[in-house]
Motif scaffolding. Structure first.
Motif, PDB file in Angstrom:
ATOM      1  N   LEU A  85       0.991  -1.212   0.141  1.00  0.00           N
ATOM      2  CA  LEU A  85       0.038  -0.092  -0.065  1.00  0.00           C
ATOM      3  C   LEU A  85       0.925   1.092   0.065  1.00  0.00           C
ATOM      4  O   LEU A  85       1.615   1.390   1.072  1.00  0.00           O
ATOM      5  N   TYR A  86       0.602   2.067  -1.019  1.00  0.00           N
ATOM      6  CA  TYR A  86       1.599   3.261  -1.167  1.00  0.00           C
ATOM      7  C   TYR A  86       0.711   4.440  -0.777  1.00  0.00           C
ATOM      8  O   TYR A  86      -0.591   4.567  -1.189  1.00  0.00           O
ATOM      9  N   ARG A  87       1.217   5.210  -0.056  1.00  0.00           N
ATOM     10  CA  ARG A  87       0.461   6.634   0.434  1.00  0.00           C
ATOM     11  C   ARG A  87       1.191   7.903  -0.249  1.00  0.00           C
ATOM     12  O   ARG A  87       2.424   7.947   0.092  1.00  0.00           O
ATOM     13  N   ARG A  88       0.469   8.518  -1.333  1.00  0.00           N
ATOM     14  CA  ARG A  88       1.231   9.388  -2.206  1.00  0.00           C
ATOM     15  C   ARG A  88       1.705  10.586  -1.060  1.00  0.00           C
ATOM     16  O   ARG A  88       2.823  11.174  -1.485  1.00  0.00           O
ATOM     17  N   SER A  89       0.805  11.129  -0.428  1.00  0.00           N
ATOM     18  CA  SER A  89       1.438  12.432   0.526  1.00  0.00           C
ATOM     19  C   SER A  89       2.538  12.246   1.530  1.00  0.00           C
ATOM     20  O   SER A  89       3.404  12.990   1.462  1.00  0.00           O
ATOM     21  N   VAL A  90       2.934  11.193   1.778  1.00  0.00           N
ATOM     22  CA  VAL A  90       4.347  10.780   2.665  1.00  0.00           C
ATOM     23  C   VAL A  90       5.063   9.835   1.771  1.00  0.00           C
ATOM     24  O   VAL A  90       6.021   9.360   2.327  1.00  0.00           O
ATOM     25  N   GLN A  91       4.800   9.533   0.651  1.00  0.00           N
ATOM     26  CA  GLN A  91       5.763   8.609  -0.343  1.00  0.00           C
ATOM     27  C   GLN A  91       6.167   7.312   0.361  1.00  0.00           C
ATOM     28  O   GLN A  91       7.167   6.868   0.513  1.00  0.00           O
ATOM     29  N   SER A  92       4.872   6.662   1.421  1.00  0.00           N
ATOM     30  CA  SER A  92       5.441   5.669   2.121  1.00  0.00           C
ATOM     31  C   SER A  92       5.108   4.251   1.326  1.00  0.00           C
ATOM     32  O   SER A  92       4.040   4.351   0.740  1.00  0.00           O
ATOM     33  N   LEU A  93       5.578   3.127   1.724  1.00  0.00           N
ATOM     34  CA  LEU A  93       5.131   2.052   1.106  1.00  0.00           C
ATOM     35  C   LEU A  93       5.142   0.709   2.044  1.00  0.00           C
ATOM     36  O   LEU A  93       5.970   0.731   2.827  1.00  0.00           O
ATOM     37  N   GLN A  94       3.974   0.237   2.341  1.00  0.00           N
ATOM     38  CA  GLN A  94       3.641  -0.664   3.454  1.00  0.00           C
ATOM     39  C   GLN A  94       3.297  -1.917   2.908  1.00  0.00           C
ATOM     40  O   GLN A  94       2.186  -2.087   2.262  1.00  0.00           O
ATOM     41  N   PRO A  95       4.021  -2.850   3.015  1.00  0.00           N
ATOM     42  CA  PRO A  95       3.762  -4.423   2.725  1.00  0.00           C
ATOM     43  C   PRO A  95       2.537  -4.892   3.641  1.00  0.00           C
ATOM     44  O   PRO A  95       2.498  -4.530   4.593  1.00  0.00           O
ATOM     45  N   ILE A  96       1.686  -5.507   2.814  1.00  0.00           N
ATOM     46  CA  ILE A  96       0.770  -6.179   3.684  1.00  0.00           C
ATOM     47  C   ILE A  96       0.597  -7.740   3.270  1.00  0.00           C
ATOM     48  O   ILE A  96       0.301  -7.998   2.270  1.00  0.00           O
ATOM     49  N   PRO A  97       0.889  -8.277   4.357  1.00  0.00           N
ATOM     50  CA  PRO A  97       1.372 -10.023   4.283  1.00  0.00           C
ATOM     51  C   PRO A  97      -0.248 -10.573   4.007  1.00  0.00           C
ATOM     52  O   PRO A  97      -0.933  -9.818   4.547  1.00  0.00           O
ATOM     53  N   MET A  98      -0.156 -11.579   3.458  1.00  0.00           N
ATOM     54  CA  MET A  98      -1.130 -12.377   3.257  1.00  0.00           C
ATOM     55  C   MET A  98      -1.450 -13.492   4.523  1.00  0.00           C
ATOM     56  O   MET A  98      -0.443 -14.152   4.786  1.00  0.00           O
ATOM     57  N   VAL A  99      -2.425 -13.193   4.961  1.00  0.00           N
ATOM     58  CA  VAL A  99      -2.520 -14.141   6.286  1.00  0.00           C
ATOM     59  C   VAL A  99      -3.737 -14.803   6.353  1.00  0.00           C
ATOM     60  O   VAL A  99      -5.099 -14.048   6.240  1.00  0.00           O
ATOM     61  N   PRO A 100      -3.950 -15.989   6.144  1.00  0.00           N
ATOM     62  CA  PRO A 100      -2.752 -17.078   5.941  1.00  0.00           C
ATOM     63  C   PRO A 100      -2.253 -16.859   4.818  1.00  0.00           C
ATOM     64  O   PRO A 100      -2.609 -15.953   3.910  1.00  0.00           O
ATOM     65  N   SER A 101      -0.795 -17.270   4.652  1.00  0.00           N
ATOM     66  CA  SER A 101      -0.168 -17.247   3.835  1.00  0.00           C
ATOM     67  C   SER A 101      -0.686 -17.743   2.326  1.00  0.00           C
ATOM     68  O   SER A 101      -1.429 -18.578   2.218  1.00  0.00           O
ATOM     69  N   GLY A 102      -0.727 -17.027   1.235  1.00  0.00           N
ATOM     70  CA  GLY A 102      -1.117 -17.137  -0.048  1.00  0.00           C
ATOM     71  C   GLY A 102      -0.366 -16.187  -1.100  1.00  0.00           C
ATOM     72  O   GLY A 102       0.469 -15.446  -0.709  1.00  0.00           O
ATOM     73  N   VAL A 103      -0.652 -16.280  -2.302  1.00  0.00           N
ATOM     74  CA  VAL A 103      -0.093 -15.532  -3.362  1.00  0.00           C
ATOM     75  C   VAL A 103      -1.349 -14.727  -3.893  1.00  0.00           C
ATOM     76  O   VAL A 103      -2.170 -14.972  -4.578  1.00  0.00           O
ATOM     77  N   ALA A 104      -0.968 -13.337  -3.717  1.00  0.00           N
ATOM     78  CA  ALA A 104      -2.096 -12.462  -4.312  1.00  0.00           C
ATOM     79  C   ALA A 104      -1.736 -12.127  -5.839  1.00  0.00           C
ATOM     80  O   ALA A 104      -0.880 -12.316  -6.521  1.00  0.00           O
ATOM     81  N   ARG A 105      -2.902 -11.860  -6.377  1.00  0.00           N
ATOM     82  CA  ARG A 105      -3.083 -11.972  -7.778  1.00  0.00           C
ATOM     83  C   ARG A 105      -3.742 -10.409  -8.209  1.00  0.00           C
ATOM     84  O   ARG A 105      -3.052  -9.795  -8.841  1.00  0.00           O
ATOM     85  N   GLN A 106      -4.686 -10.351  -7.801  1.00  0.00           N
ATOM     86  CA  GLN A 106      -5.647  -9.050  -8.070  1.00  0.00           C
ATOM     87  C   GLN A 106      -6.051  -8.304  -6.813  1.00  0.00           C
ATOM     88  O   GLN A 106      -6.660  -8.741  -6.047  1.00  0.00           O
ATOM     89  N   VAL A 107      -5.932  -6.890  -6.970  1.00  0.00           N
ATOM     90  CA  VAL A 107      -6.237  -6.180  -5.710  1.00  0.00           C
ATOM     91  C   VAL A 107      -7.172  -4.812  -6.417  1.00  0.00           C
ATOM     92  O   VAL A 107      -7.193  -4.754  -7.502  1.00  0.00           O
TER      93      VAL A 107
END
Lengths: 163, 181
Positions: A114-136
């Motif tokens: 997840l990217y927040r444009r005003s602060v230019q931060s990038l936050q990973p969002i883990p899959m819980v339980p683990s999995g492979v993300a495809r489309q958001v």
């Protein structure tokens, strides 16, 4: 002669319907913006929200996330989001143009960030339980995202709240 | 003691920056539909509705559900036009857009749940629709097309076609309204 009157009325009604159908409003191409997109090159995975269009632009392994301000018809800078060694998979933006959710492949693994444009931060969002993300997809108010995840060969959808 | 404190702090910080603390849940069961496979999620503007594509008798079928109850909301115009793909919703879920199959052509449809009307987006024969995105206010539609071996995104203005669906508007109850004259 009498029998031809109903036929004429029917024919007139049919022509009316036909013309009505022809004259019904249709979606109109946004020519200046489409020309702009054409000039950028190959584009895929569009996501509209508010005045913003997020998409993945480029070819093969050189694709990147692009955010277009539709009112100004200009791309905006996304410092820290695109990486030369990352392959974007799916992107979405909220209506404020502040939050961008991105699925990307990086160093042989797939991650949701997840990217927040005003602060230019990038936050990973883990899959819980683990999995492979495809489309958001980020809902327009930016407070929740839906992500398609593969777990054990089955596609599932997770809903993640964002404070 | 200080080592323990440092470890705890480190775990806390890594948990926060990693997003592991975010509240999450599965979108839940897909009701009467087969299996659990669910793809291509799309939320309405405030998350009240979730559209997704599920398997129904081997055919990719659009499913619209209220959240968090999971209640299935009927749609009027998407039946028998499978496979469906790329659903997209407006702010209050009034408009449901998706790609459907009509003959040998992929076609973009927009259903207006408020009045039951159906809107089609015809594309030139040399373009195949691949994905779409409806703007939450229903002012524009973006369509990814395949043309001459290349993907392109094209934008369409819907303002002469659809009433806007703005934030704060009322969510359409039920579904499958009769089309207005």
């Amino acid at each position: 002669m009498r029998s031809s009157l109903p036929n004429r009325a029917l024919a007139a009604a049919a022509i009316g319907l036909l013309l009505g159908g022809c004259l019904a409003p249709m979606p109109q191409p946004l020519v200046p913006l489409n020309s702009r997109l054409e000039a950028i090159g190959a584009n895929r995975d569009p996501a509209l929200s508010g005045r913003w269009l997020a998409l993945i632009s480029g070819r093969g392994g050189r694709e990147q996330v692009l955010l277009l301000d539709l009112e100004r018809q200009q791309p905006v800078d996304l410092p820290g989001l695109n990486r030369a060694d990352a392959q974007p998979v799916s992107v979405s933006v909220d209506a404020a143009g502040e939050r961008i959710a991105l699925v990307r492949q990086l160093e042989g693994r797939t991650e949701l960030v997840l990217y927040r444009r005003s602060v230019q931060s990038l936050q990973p969002i883990p899959m819980v339980p683990s999995g492979v993300a495809r489309q958001v997809q980020l809902q327009a108010d930016g407070r929740q995202l839906a992500v398609q995840v593969s777990r054990g060969g089955i596609w599932q959808v997770d809903l993640v709240q964002i404070p | 003691m200080s080592a323990l404190l440092l470890t705890a702090l480190s775990l806390l910080v890594s948990g926060c920056s990693g997003g592991g603390w975010l509240a999450r849940r599965s979108a839940g069961p897909v009701g009467v539909f087969n299996g659990n496979s669910r793809q291509e999620p799309a939320l309405s503007g405030q998350g009240r509705f979730l559209a997704s594509v599920v398997d129904r008798g081997g055919r990719a079928t659009l499913l619209l559900q209220e959240q968090p109850s999971g209640r299935i909301v009927p749609l009027r115009h998407f039946q028998n036009r499978q496979p469906h793909s790329s659903p997209s919703l407006s702010w209050n879920g009034r408009y449901v857009a998706a790609l459907v199959q009509q003959g040998n052509q992929r076609l973009a449809l927009i259903e207006d749940r408020a009045n039951g009307n159906l809107h089609r987006l015809p594309l030139p024969a040399d373009r195949t629709a691949v994905r779409l995105s409806l703007s939450p206010e229903a002012r524009q539609l973006a369509v990814q097309v395949a043309q001459a071996g290349q993907w392109r995104v094209q934008l369409f203005d819907l303002r002469s076609l659809l009433e806007p669906d703005l934030p704060g508007g009322l969510a359409v109850q039920g579904g499958g309204a009769q089309p207005s004259p």
